[in-house]
Write a protein that holds these residues in place. Structure first.
Motif, PDB file in Angstrom:
ATOM      1  N   ALA A  49      54.485  20.136  20.915  1.00 37.65           N
ATOM      2  CA  ALA A  49      55.571  19.376  21.610  1.00 37.65           C
ATOM      3  C   ALA A  49      55.692  18.164  21.426  1.00 37.65           C
ATOM      4  CB  ALA A  49      54.827  19.575  23.296  1.00 37.65           C
ATOM      5  N   TRP A 235      61.512  26.188  18.247  1.00 38.92           N
ATOM      6  CA  TRP A 235      60.707  25.600  19.570  1.00 38.92           C
ATOM      7  C   TRP A 235      61.176  26.741  20.520  1.00 38.92           C
ATOM      8  CZ3 TRP A 235      57.657  22.549  17.116  1.00 38.92           C
ATOM      9  CH2 TRP A 235      58.037  21.638  16.268  1.00 38.92           C
ATOM     10  N   HIS A 265      57.251  24.729  24.537  1.00 42.79           N
ATOM     11  CA  HIS A 265      57.473  23.491  23.935  1.00 42.79           C
ATOM     12  C   HIS A 265      58.240  22.219  24.841  1.00 42.79           C
ATOM     13  CE1 HIS A 265      56.834  26.103  20.426  1.00 42.79           C
ATOM     14  NE2 HIS A 265      55.671  25.165  20.306  1.00 42.79           N
TER      15      HIS A 265
END
Length: 464
Positions: A49, A235, A265
């Motif tokens: 993240a 992501w 994420h």
């Protein structure tokens, strides 16, 4: 030093009014499901993240572009390696077109591995003359048109977790295991796209990319050592709607002590749940993931500043993405004051355009659809508004599929109204098909080129 608010906890949202939450009929079963989620391994990791937040900081600084796209609502029924591969394939194609056409890096974020819940305008819908609770996503209930099927079931949160885990496993295998290798740029083309004008244009770009790679190899560059040619980062994101699920997957990072929502994420707050003093903003103000927030026609400049201060009080680039969804007929009027307010508040947000959700209508036959030309008109209005305010148009947020569906009208290879029912497969809202998605990518690449040329010479991180 932890950056999560000291008074915040994963459950502090429960003291705030919470909109669009499922009413679980069995409280004990809901509590048991939440406890099971808390015991499961995280789906994503805090470090990932943080990497996405850094990539989005480049978007905020005008040095990259966000492509966020995927299904309207993921399905428990239609789940296979082929389905996931085809979604990834069209995203890779679109990003290749945008990167090549604009010479700008593209941050790729999928609406995938968690997009199982939808907020609905009306709590009821009519199916075959029978009034039923509106379908709100497979995390909550089934889509079958019966009262029993539409009863919320908290055990579905567990099924959503396991499907998300399997999806993430496949995504990581595809993106890191050779499928995303730029040397395979021709192989990403799909048969039904390759036979279209968009596909033929893509093939020309693919040939030029391959020629450039051969040139690099010929002058002695060792392409095998260039990891960026062989792997990509894709992501995951979804609307963080069901707060029981999001709380259950929130973990404290052992490195920083901060809280992260490890279901994806990036999470976003929807247009219907962005009230500053309500549960969703409270919850997502405390997790350290990149956070998105949808802004519709009712958003005011004061609300934009208040939301930014609540979610991003430290003014971190890449932390907050505002996703505009004004409608093609209003974006040029309503968006500029919001852009100006965030800029004057010195908030380094990413601005992205969702041209899908405010442009839905029903045909005379009652089929929900969108027009490709109207979708593009909102994107063009978004770019024009950003240009007028000296703001980098940071990205697009799309609903698409890699399949040859007939859900949105128009495009270069036009889908006509009478053909909508031919292959209409969406569980909820109409999606762009692969040809329309690629067509859009070519248009957006041209708009990105124009946006670069219009930026002031000193635009960049020094202004942030």
């Amino acid at each position: 030093m932890t950056l999560s608010p000291p008074t915040w906890s994963p459950s502090s949202w429960r003291t705030y009014p919470a909109q669009h939450q499922p009413e679980w009929p069995d409280g004990d079963a809901a509590e048991a499901a939440c406890s099971r989620l808390q015991s499961f391994p995280p789906l994503v990791f805090a470090g990932e993240a943080r990497q996405l937040r850094s990539a989005l900081a480049e978007v905020a600084a005008g040095r990259a572009f966000l492509l966020q796209a995927g299904d309207c609502a993921e399905s428990f029924h239609d789940f296979s390696a082929i389905t996931i591969r085809e979604k990834l394939k069209i995203m890779l194609q679109m990003s290749a077109v945008m990167i090549y056409g604009s010479t700008t890096p593209v941050v790729k974020v999928g609406r995938i591995a968690g997009q199982f819940a939808k907020a609905r305008t009306s709590p009821l819908e009519t199916r075959d003359g029978v009034e039923l609770p509106s379908f709100r996503g497979h995390m909550i209930h089934d889509d079958a048109p019966t009262a029993d099927a539409r009863t919320p079931d908290p055990a579905r949160m567990i099924q959503a977790y396991h499907q998300a885990a399997a999806t993430l496993n496949l995504l990581r295998a595809f993106t890191k295991g050779g499928f995303a290798d730029l040397n395979r740029v021709h192989m990403w083309n799909q048969e039904f796209v390759a036979s279209s004008p968009q596909g033929q244009q893509y093939e020309r770009i693919a040939s030029e990319i391959e020629r450039a790679l051969r040139f690099m190899a010929a002058i002695g560059i060792d392409l095998a050592d260039l990891q960026s040619l062989h792997q990509v980062d894709v992501w995951t994101s979804h609307e963080g709607l069901v707060l029981d699920y999001e709380e259950g997957l929130t973990r404290r990072d052992s490195t920083t002590g901060d809280w992260y929502d490890c279901s994806a994420h990036m999470l976003w707050i929807g247009e219907r749940t962005r009230q500053v003093d309500a549960a969703h903003v409270e919850f997502f103000s405390g997790v350290r993931n990149p956070i998105g927030c949808k802004l519709g026609p009712t958003a005011s400049p004061d609300e934009v500043v208040e939301l930014a201060e609540r979610i991003n009080p430290l003014r971190e680039p890449g932390r907050l993405t505002f996703i505009s969804r004004m409608g093609a007929d209003r974006v040029r009027e309503l968006l500029p004051p919001l852009l100006r307010a965030a800029r004057e508040a010195e908030q380094p947000v990413v601005w992205a355009c969702d041209p899908m959700h405010a442009n839905v209508f029903k045909t005379e036959a009652g089929i929900k659809t969108r027009r490709f030309e109207v979708i593009m008109d909102e994107i063009e209005g978004f770019f024009a508004s950003c240009r007028g305010e000296g703001v980098w148009p940071g990205g697009v947020h799309l609903e698409f599929t890699g399949e040859a569906v007939t859900e949105c009208l128009g495009g270069s290879d036009s889908v006509l109204e009478e053909a909508l029912s031919t292959n209409y497969m969406s569980l909820c809202d109409p999606r762009l098909n692969a040809r329309q998605s690629l067509d859009l990518a070519f248009h957006v690449a041209e708009l990105m080129r124009e946006a670069w040329q219009a930026l002031p010479p000193d635009f960049g991180p020094a202004e942030m």
